[in-house]
Design a protein around this motif. Structure first.
Motif, PDB file in Angstrom:
ATOM      1  N   HIS A  64       0.832  -1.204   0.000  1.00 35.97           N
ATOM      2  CA  HIS A  64       0.000   0.000   0.000  1.00 35.97           C
ATOM      3  C   HIS A  64       0.867   1.255   0.000  1.00 35.97           C
ATOM      4  O   HIS A  64       0.843   2.035   0.960  1.00 35.97           O
ATOM      5  CB  HIS A  64      -0.929  -0.006   1.218  1.00 35.97           C
ATOM      6  CG  HIS A  64      -1.807  -1.212   1.309  1.00 35.97           C
ATOM      7  ND1 HIS A  64      -2.975  -1.340   0.594  1.00 35.97           N
ATOM      8  CD2 HIS A  64      -1.678  -2.360   2.032  1.00 35.97           C
ATOM      9  CE1 HIS A  64      -3.535  -2.504   0.876  1.00 35.97           C
ATOM     10  NE2 HIS A  64      -2.765  -3.140   1.736  1.00 35.97           N
ATOM     11  N   ARG A  67      -0.921   4.710   0.812  1.00 38.22           N
ATOM     12  CA  ARG A  67      -1.506   5.019   2.110  1.00 38.22           C
ATOM     13  C   ARG A  67      -0.509   5.823   2.949  1.00 38.22           C
ATOM     14  O   ARG A  67       0.693   5.559   2.946  1.00 38.22           O
ATOM     15  CB  ARG A  67      -1.886   3.739   2.843  1.00 38.22           C
ATOM     16  CG  ARG A  67      -2.908   2.880   2.106  1.00 38.22           C
ATOM     17  CD  ARG A  67      -4.314   3.344   2.376  1.00 38.22           C
ATOM     18  NE  ARG A  67      -4.671   3.128   3.770  1.00 38.22           N
ATOM     19  CZ  ARG A  67      -5.162   1.990   4.240  1.00 38.22           C
ATOM     20  NH1 ARG A  67      -5.322   0.939   3.433  1.00 38.22           N
ATOM     21  NH2 ARG A  67      -5.486   1.877   5.515  1.00 38.22           N
ATOM     22  N   ARG A 139       4.743   6.927   8.408  1.00 39.40           N
ATOM     23  CA  ARG A 139       3.432   6.277   8.378  1.00 39.40           C
ATOM     24  C   ARG A 139       3.074   5.569   9.678  1.00 39.40           C
ATOM     25  O   ARG A 139       2.143   4.773   9.714  1.00 39.40           O
ATOM     26  CB  ARG A 139       3.328   5.307   7.199  1.00 39.40           C
ATOM     27  CG  ARG A 139       3.461   6.002   5.852  1.00 39.40           C
ATOM     28  CD  ARG A 139       2.904   5.146   4.757  1.00 39.40           C
ATOM     29  NE  ARG A 139       3.946   4.443   4.042  1.00 39.40           N
ATOM     30  CZ  ARG A 139       3.737   3.697   2.959  1.00 39.40           C
ATOM     31  NH1 ARG A 139       2.524   3.565   2.487  1.00 39.40           N
ATOM     32  NH2 ARG A 139       4.717   3.094   2.364  1.00 39.40           N
TER      33      ARG A 139
END
Length: 239
Positions: A64, A67, A139
């Motif tokens: 991902h 994201r 993240r």
């Protein structure tokens, strides 16, 4: 970096495995019992769990790339394993560094090198990496405060398992009819259960404090990242 750290942690556990097999064989101990004890130690269990969490986080990141925040499950897994490993690093380097191994003198040069590698990776490199990951990895997701009790489930489960198992297995050396991975958890010592309960209380308090610190750092980093994103978006719109 997360995959590399996970691989190094597993390699250190494997090195310790080889050391324990060698020592058990040379000393005529039950190999099955020695290995069961080895894989019941908090250091080994925590390292394997942290390697799994790091590998899962790295896999999610690669799958991902678009994201900006990791999912709650990944964030919880990282936090659950980071606290115990950080505490292990602090306890070893503050209290136990320099304490000689009881059987290290009988080891061959190769086994001694493997032992040193395992000890340093498990108690220095992996804790340092997890601290760096907590402070700087992109993240990272901030956890809600309700997750604090969740962070204590693993150490409490391990503690319950250890205290029950301790009376059910014998010391592989034959020195006692019980076996506890750490002397301060052995109720047969001079301090008895009183001393053990004091240590357990102190360790639990340390886990709660470290868990609260992990949550606070994650929430602070997430708020700062969100403010930065707002500023960037505002600049783009203004431009």
């Amino acid at each position: 970096m997360r995959l590399a750290a996970a691989g190094m942690g597993v390699s250190a556990v494997a090195a310790g495995y080889i050391v324990n097999v060698d020592r058990a064989t040379r000393q005529g101990q039950s190999l099955a019992l020695v290995l069961a004890n080895y894989f019941s130690m908090f250091t080994i269990v925590s390292t394997l769990l942290s390697a799994g969490a790091l590998a899962a986080a790295a896999t999610w990141t690669r799958m991902h790339p678009e994201r900006t925040r990791e999912p709650l499950g990944v964030a919880l897994a990282l936090a659950i394993t980071t606290g115990p490993v950080l505490l292990l690093g602090v306890v070893y380097n503050v209290l136990l560094r320099g304490v000689p191994s009881e059987v290290a003198a009988a080891d061959s040069a190769g086994i001694a090198m493997l032992d040193t590698y395992a000890v340093e990776v498990l108690h220095v490199i992996i804790p340092l990496y997890l601290l760096v990951d907590l402070l700087f990895a992109r993240r990272r997701r901030g956890l809600p405060w309700w997750s604090l009790p969740v962070l204590t489930v693993y150490p409490l489960t391990w503690l319950l398992y250890t205290m029950v198992r301790g009376e059910l297995v014998v010391d592989p050396s034959g020195a006692a009819a019980w076996w506890y991975p750490y002397p301060f958890l052995d109720p047969h010592g001079a301090g008895g259960w009183g001393s053990v309960l004091i240590y357990i209380g102190g360790i639990f308090a340390a886990f709660v404090a470290i868990g609260a610190g992990i949550i606070a750092i994650g929430r602070y980093r997430e708020r700062r990242a969100m403010r930065h994103e707002v500023v960037v978006e505002a600049g783009v719109l203004h431009g």
